[in-house]
Design a protein around this motif. Structure first.
Motif, mmCIF file in Angstrom:
data_model
loop_
_atom_site.group_PDB
_atom_site.id
_atom_site.type_symbol
_atom_site.label_atom_id
_atom_site.label_comp_id
_atom_site.label_asym_id
_atom_site.label_seq_id
_atom_site.Cartn_x
_atom_site.Cartn_y
_atom_site.Cartn_z
ATOM 1 N N VAL A 120 -6.700 -4.094 -0.880
ATOM 2 C CA VAL A 120 -4.734 -4.032 -1.992
ATOM 3 C C VAL A 120 -5.179 -4.705 -3.452
ATOM 4 C CG1 VAL A 120 -2.391 -5.129 -2.005
ATOM 5 C CG2 VAL A 120 -3.338 -4.362 -0.020
ATOM 6 N N LYS A 121 -5.834 -6.075 -2.735
ATOM 7 C CA LYS A 121 -5.595 -5.949 -4.922
ATOM 8 C C LYS A 121 -6.605 -5.755 -5.307
ATOM 9 C CE LYS A 121 -5.331 -11.447 -4.229
ATOM 10 N NZ LYS A 121 -6.124 -12.513 -3.439
ATOM 11 N N SER A 122 -7.656 -5.355 -5.129
ATOM 12 C CA SER A 122 -8.341 -3.712 -5.565
ATOM 13 C C SER A 122 -7.585 -2.769 -6.075
ATOM 14 C CB SER A 122 -9.846 -3.583 -4.582
ATOM 15 O OG SER A 122 -9.759 -3.308 -3.709
ATOM 16 N N LEU A 123 -6.889 -2.699 -4.751
ATOM 17 C CA LEU A 123 -6.244 -0.754 -5.524
ATOM 18 C C LEU A 123 -5.488 -1.580 -6.831
ATOM 19 C CD1 LEU A 123 -5.578 0.680 -2.101
ATOM 20 C CD2 LEU A 123 -7.258 1.123 -3.853
ATOM 21 N N TYR A 124 -4.813 -2.399 -6.288
ATOM 22 C CA TYR A 124 -3.812 -2.812 -7.547
ATOM 23 C C TYR A 124 -4.234 -4.020 -9.156
ATOM 24 C CZ TYR A 124 0.806 -2.477 -5.246
ATOM 25 O OH TYR A 124 1.292 -2.208 -4.527
ATOM 26 N N LEU A 125 -5.225 -3.721 -8.879
ATOM 27 C CA LEU A 125 -6.364 -4.280 -10.621
ATOM 28 C C LEU A 125 -6.750 -2.537 -10.726
ATOM 29 C CD1 LEU A 125 -8.255 -7.113 -9.579
ATOM 30 C CD2 LEU A 125 -6.628 -7.256 -10.888
ATOM 31 N N LYS A 126 -6.761 -1.724 -9.998
ATOM 32 C CA LYS A 126 -7.127 -0.143 -10.563
ATOM 33 C C LYS A 126 -6.198 0.583 -11.187
ATOM 34 C CE LYS A 126 -10.682 0.716 -7.315
ATOM 35 N NZ LYS A 126 -11.014 1.617 -6.293
ATOM 36 N N LYS A 140 -7.551 -10.764 5.838
ATOM 37 C CA LYS A 140 -8.162 -10.928 4.595
ATOM 38 C C LYS A 140 -8.742 -9.492 4.153
ATOM 39 C CE LYS A 140 -8.703 -15.019 4.033
ATOM 40 N NZ LYS A 140 -7.557 -15.565 2.636
ATOM 41 N N GLU A 141 -9.423 -8.573 5.231
ATOM 42 C CA GLU A 141 -9.847 -7.430 4.429
ATOM 43 C C GLU A 141 -8.943 -6.490 3.855
ATOM 44 O OE1 GLU A 141 -13.506 -6.949 7.924
ATOM 45 O OE2 GLU A 141 -11.743 -5.893 8.338
ATOM 46 N N LEU A 142 -7.569 -6.630 4.280
ATOM 47 C CA LEU A 142 -6.587 -6.077 3.840
ATOM 48 C C LEU A 142 -6.096 -6.520 2.440
ATOM 49 C CD1 LEU A 142 -4.476 -3.596 4.544
ATOM 50 C CD2 LEU A 142 -2.870 -5.426 5.491
ATOM 51 N N GLU A 143 -6.179 -8.141 2.433
ATOM 52 C CA GLU A 143 -5.531 -8.236 1.225
ATOM 53 C C GLU A 143 -6.780 -7.869 -0.008
ATOM 54 O OE1 GLU A 143 -6.757 -13.210 0.006
ATOM 55 O OE2 GLU A 143 -6.347 -13.254 1.663
ATOM 56 N N LEU A 176 1.317 -0.716 0.055
ATOM 57 C CA LEU A 176 0.165 -0.243 0.042
ATOM 58 C C LEU A 176 0.774 1.732 -0.370
ATOM 59 C CD1 LEU A 176 -2.887 -0.700 2.427
ATOM 60 C CD2 LEU A 176 -2.860 -0.274 0.371
ATOM 61 N N ASN A 177 1.889 0.972 0.714
ATOM 62 C CA ASN A 177 2.590 2.261 1.024
ATOM 63 C C ASN A 177 3.498 2.864 -0.416
ATOM 64 O OD1 ASN A 177 2.416 3.046 3.068
ATOM 65 N ND2 ASN A 177 3.945 1.872 4.312
ATOM 66 N N TRP A 178 3.409 1.611 -1.664
ATOM 67 C CA TRP A 178 4.116 1.842 -2.445
ATOM 68 C C TRP A 178 3.555 2.377 -2.689
ATOM 69 C CZ3 TRP A 178 2.854 0.400 -7.300
ATOM 70 C CH2 TRP A 178 3.961 0.844 -8.657
ATOM 71 N N LEU A 179 2.252 2.385 -3.369
ATOM 72 C CA LEU A 179 0.958 2.918 -4.177
ATOM 73 C C LEU A 179 0.980 4.359 -3.827
ATOM 74 C CD1 LEU A 179 -1.995 0.441 -4.247
ATOM 75 C CD2 LEU A 179 -0.313 0.930 -6.454
ATOM 76 N N LYS A 180 0.537 4.300 -2.578
ATOM 77 C CA LYS A 180 0.952 5.493 -2.368
ATOM 78 C C LYS A 180 2.639 7.011 -2.361
ATOM 79 C CE LYS A 180 -1.554 4.374 2.103
ATOM 80 N NZ LYS A 180 -1.261 4.879 3.369
ATOM 81 N N ASP A 198 -9.701 7.852 3.431
ATOM 82 C CA ASP A 198 -10.744 7.714 4.293
ATOM 83 C C ASP A 198 -11.281 6.102 5.199
ATOM 84 O OD1 ASP A 198 -11.268 6.437 2.476
ATOM 85 O OD2 ASP A 198 -13.882 6.280 2.014
ATOM 86 N N ILE A 199 -9.561 5.327 4.424
ATOM 87 C CA ILE A 199 -9.563 3.635 5.123
ATOM 88 C C ILE A 199 -8.258 3.233 5.586
ATOM 89 C CG2 ILE A 199 -9.275 1.025 4.367
ATOM 90 C CD1 ILE A 199 -11.475 1.908 2.216
ATOM 91 N N ASP A 200 -8.148 3.282 7.311
ATOM 92 C CA ASP A 200 -6.976 3.119 7.482
ATOM 93 C C ASP A 200 -7.032 1.425 7.640
ATOM 94 O OD1 ASP A 200 -5.062 2.897 9.647
ATOM 95 O OD2 ASP A 200 -6.450 3.764 11.307
ATOM 96 N N PRO A 201 -5.792 1.456 6.720
ATOM 97 C CA PRO A 201 -5.759 -0.286 6.841
ATOM 98 C C PRO A 201 -5.209 -0.800 8.090
ATOM 99 C CG PRO A 201 -3.708 1.486 5.510
ATOM 100 C CD PRO A 201 -4.595 2.443 6.190
ATOM 101 N N MET A 202 -4.535 -0.584 8.857
ATOM 102 C CA MET A 202 -4.078 -1.085 10.442
ATOM 103 C C MET A 202 -4.700 -1.335 10.773
ATOM 104 S SD MET A 202 -0.476 0.017 10.452
ATOM 105 C CE MET A 202 -0.427 -1.135 11.379
#
Length: 538
Positions: free
Chosen positions: A368-374, A362-365, A337-341, A353-357
């Protein structure tokens, strides 16, 4: 001591259990004052003076009483998936003496039931008159009153050998002597004497607050770097001669090109000590330690580099891969995620508005997948090797190896000279049970970087999976020899060992598979010279 020595008879000689029985009987015969308990033991020993020989479990089971009301039901049949070990065991490997020699039982044939304990004839238990007091009465008594009562009890039965030295009498003597206090002195403040349960809990909570916090946050603790052996501060090798060389950073780069990964590590360690604020030096140290099969130190160094310069995009992906190798998926996803940021191209894709921590793994997975597919769809007309590389790591974490293979192969279409990509492809193919293809990918990685120790180690693991144990051992030894080269840079410390414990452990395992058990000692001693001779490695 072997089982045969313990229970087996030596042609009529006493075994260990017989010797123990003799000691018990010998000590019981010594003239000494006996308590009531001792007399019970002696009576039992007298009734059962038969010398024990070997132990026969069948005889013991035959002596057990059967409950007539219980019906015997047949046990479950052996599953076809679980072979019966006993039917395949050679009798010559059965431990202990033959059953034909087990003629005596060590246990008497008494029914196992609870009986009322009876005193021997002619003996009565001394029963002093005791006066009981309630807990409320005890609370109102002073310490002196309690001591007096205890002393009164001690004086009453002090001449009774039966109880004079038992545990209760020892306790009462300590109370009478004032060593143990059962009440508080009346002079103490009443609130101090009678703290409520809530007050006690509050006091304990305040005192152990930090410990309670750790215990109540178990999940977060086991996900932490400390729980996974990741150090906050990097531990440098001692006696590094490169510390005196101001060109350590440049020499390290040259060693890396030549394939001397351990030598490059030492140069970069010197460089970061000379220039603690150099993001480049910390980055090179981290990535080189990852190639050197030392992920925990790679993680520590890469984090230092990214703290200094958060724009080093390759550092995030290498860090995510290291976390994946150490089985720390949540940290790996955060790094991706930090790579994308940090990426100028894709930073807008990350919602604020989403705090990954606060997300579980499973939610984090999914996030992250949805963001990389975008990110992939953002540049559908061209291949971004960095995005494909990161996606490959994501799918590796979720064990979707076929998708990870596709991502790494796509990245290699435009970045075929990247040894790390070839190694990641090889590892993913190996995890997909495609060992032959994995070896080919590792060869590409080693062709680009002959000193790539992680790739060499991975080849050895793949050879093990293929049953080529000798070839696997040779690859492990080559990797260890490469790491051993760094010893020449420690003239003041002959005991310094820069080799990987993981490689040594795996080498020991493969030698066991080969049946070369004599080599275990050489491996434990880390004697590379003799091991090289054994495998004819120059």
């Amino acid at each position: 001591m072997s089982l045969n020595k313990l229970v087996g008879g030596d042609c009529g000689g006493n075994n260990s259990l017989v010797q123990l029985s003799n000691i018990v009987r010998r000590d019981a015969a010594l003239p000494q004052p006996l308590s009531q308990a001792d007399r019970f033991v002696n009576e039992f020993m007298a009734q059962n003076s038969q010398t024990p020989q070997t132990f026969n479990m069948n005889t013991l089971l035959n002596n057990l009483p059967q409950d007539k009301t219980v019906k015997t039901t047949p046990g479950p049949s052996t599953s076809s998936y679980v072979p019966n070990v006993n039917t395949h065991m050679n009798r010559s490997w059965t431990a202990g003496p033959s059953p034909s020699y087990m003629t005596h039982s060590v246990m008497p044939s008494y029914p196992i039931m609870q009986q009322q304990m009876l005193l021997p004839h002619g003996r009565t238990m001394h029963n002093p008159h005791l006066q009981f007091i309630t807990e409320a009465e005890l609370a109102n008594m002073s310490s002196a009153d309690v001591q007096a009562k205890a002393q009164e009890f001690v004086n009453t039965i002090k001449n009774d050998n039966e109880v004079e030295y038992n545990e209760f009498m020892s306790f009462m003597k300590k109370v009478s002597a004032g060593e143990i206090r059962l009440t508080e002195d009346p002079g103490l403040d009443q609130t101090e004497r009678k703290m409520s349960k809530e007050d006690i809990l509050e006091e304990m909570n305040e005192k152990y607050k930090e410990e309670w916090d750790k215990l109540s946050d178990v999940n977060n603790y086991w996900d932490s770097e400390a729980a996974n052996g990741i150090a906050k501060e990097y531990a440098f090798s001692e006696g590094n001669v490169m510390l005196e060389n101001k060109s350590a950073l440049e020499i390290g780069k040259e060693k890396l090109k030549m394939g001397d990964v351990p030598g490059a590590v030492l140069c970069f360690e010197a460089a970061v000590q000379q220039q603690p604020d150099s993001a480049e030096a910390w980055f090179l140290l981290g990535t080189t330690q990852a190639e050197n099969e030392q992920d925990p130190w790679a993680i520590t160094a890469l984090k230092k580099s990214l703290q200094i310069d958060p724009t080093q995009l390759e550092g995030y992906i290498t860090l995510a891969a290291a976390y994946t190798n150490e089985n720390m998926p949540k940290h790996a996803y955060i790094s991706l995620l930090n790579w994308l940021k940090a990426s100028p191209k894709y930073s807008d894709l990350v919602p604020e508005d989403i705090d990954p921590m606060k997300l579980d793994v499973k939610e984090l997975e999914r996030h992250v997948k949805s963001l990389y597919l975008k990110a992939v769809h953002t540049n559908a007309d061209e291949i971004d090797p960095d995005v494909q590389n990161a996606m490959g790591v994501v799918f590796n974490i979720s064990q979707e190896y076929d998708k990870a293979v596709d991502c790494f192969q796509t990245a290699l279409m435009v970045s075929s000279d990247n040894a790390k990509l070839w190694n990641r492809l090889g590892a993913t193919l190996a995890n997909s049970d495609k060992s032959e293809q994995a070896v080919d990918a590792y060869r590409h990685a080693l062709g680009l970087e002959p000193g790539f120790i992680r790739a060499r180690y991975n080849v050895g693991i793949t050879c093990m999976n293929l049953g080529a144990h000798k070839e696997a051992a040779e690859h492990f030894l080559v990797a260890l020899n490469q790491q051993h080269k760094a010893k020449s840079m420690f003239p003041e410390s002959a005991a310094t060992d820069t080799s990987s414990s993981t490689i040594w452990t795996t080498l020991r395992m493969v030698c066991a598979f080969m049946g070369e058990h004599d080599l275990a000692t050489l491996i434990d001693e880390r004697n590379l010279t003799e091991l090289n001779k054994a495998f004819q490695i120059e």
